[in-house]
Design an enzyme around this catalytic site. Structure first.
Site, short mmCIF file in Angstrom:
data_model
loop_
_atom_site.label_atom_id
_atom_site.label_comp_id
_atom_site.label_asym_id
_atom_site.label_seq_id
_atom_site.Cartn_x
_atom_site.Cartn_y
_atom_site.Cartn_z
N ASP A 7 -162.97 11.75 65.24
CA ASP A 7 -162.38 12.94 65.79
C ASP A 7 -161.10 12.51 66.50
O ASP A 7 -160.88 11.30 66.70
CB ASP A 7 -163.37 13.59 66.77
CG ASP A 7 -162.79 14.81 67.47
OD1 ASP A 7 -162.12 15.62 66.80
OD2 ASP A 7 -163.02 14.95 68.68
N ASP A 9 -159.14 14.52 69.53
CA ASP A 9 -159.05 14.80 70.96
C ASP A 9 -160.28 14.32 71.71
O ASP A 9 -161.41 14.68 71.37
CB ASP A 9 -158.86 16.30 71.18
CG ASP A 9 -157.54 16.78 70.62
OD1 ASP A 9 -156.52 16.12 70.86
OD2 ASP A 9 -157.52 17.82 69.94
#
Length: 260
Positions: A7, A9
């Protein structure tokens, strides 16, 4: 073959508190919108996947009237798109200015995975320019070119739906048991689980208290040699992380899935 999928953020960098939140608020101010999110309110908005979707959540009848916004769906969509474009510009400038350092262990584990021949990918619901900026800052522009990047509106449903991870597997030409995901949130974990992919979680300040049932293991960061040892918050895998998470720890998670 094992693919390592990140991922963006909260995983590659601590972007939410120090990047996205101030960028949202500056964009709101520039457009004269009667809203400013504090850290607590933004934490609640993070339950909504996607930046545009968080902005859309503002569009109550009361807010639309107070802000003098269009009342038709097309006009509102155009307004939100403009807000989000500006927010992305502001956020990307912060990343390029070096204001959002990479989280511990990211560059190290990426180099180890690359040397071992693991395909590398980022799967995020954030805008693609933002994701690429964070990735390049975290691992360097040369290594960033070795990543498959899937971001933004490339899928119809955002996390916790599995769409982004299913698309990642399709692009990489791999089955679910041939990948390991690194996530930081409950929504991300649920997306990986729904896609059938093993998931390791590195929490951040916004997500530390979320439910990570089903994660292979949960740590406070990937860690670095010689730095403060990582804290293992939960472990339901054969991996035995020590002072820092190694590629062998991630391979142990993959090995467990492969044996099923």
């Amino acid at each position: 073959m094992t693919a390592l999928v990140f991922d963006c953020d909260g995983v590659l960098a601590d972007t939410e508190r120090f990047g996205h939140l101030p960028a949202f608020n500056q964009a709101f101010a520039e457009f004269g919108l009667p809203v400013r999110w504090d850290e607590e309110e933004y934490g609640r908005r993070l339950a909504i996947g996607g930046g545009k979707e968080r902005m859309k959540s503002l569009l109550t009848p009361e807010f639309v009237a107070e802000a003098g916004l269009p009342t038709d769906a097309a006009g509102q969509a155009e307004a939100v798109a403009a807000w989000h474009r500006r927010k992305t510009e502001l956020y990307t400038a912060m990343v390029e200015a070096g204001k959002l350092p990479a989280r511990p262990g990211i560059a190290r584990i990426v180099e180890e995975a690359y040397a071992a021949g693991w395909p590398l990918a980022v799967a995020s619901t954030s805008a693609e320019p933002s994701v690429r900026a964070v990735l390049e800052h975290a691992v360097g522009p040369d290594r960033a070119r070795d990543f498959t990047v899937l971001a933004g509106d490339v899928v119809p449903h955002k996390k916790p739906a599995p769409d982004i991870y299913l698309l990642t597997l399709e692009r990489l030409g791999l089955a679910p048991h041939e990948a390991v995901v690194v996530e930081d949130s409950h929504n991300g974990l649920e997306a990986a689980k729904a896609a059938g992919i093993a998931c390791v979680v590195t929490v951040n300040g916004y997500t530390a208290d979320e439910d990570f049932t089903g994660a292979a293991f949960v740590v406070d960061s990937l860690g670095e040699p010689g730095a403060e040892p990582v804290t293992v918050l939960a472990n339901h895998s054969p991996a035995r992380p020590g002072a820092y998470v190694t590629l062998a720890d991630l391979a142990a998670v993959f090995g467990e899935r492969d044996a099923r």
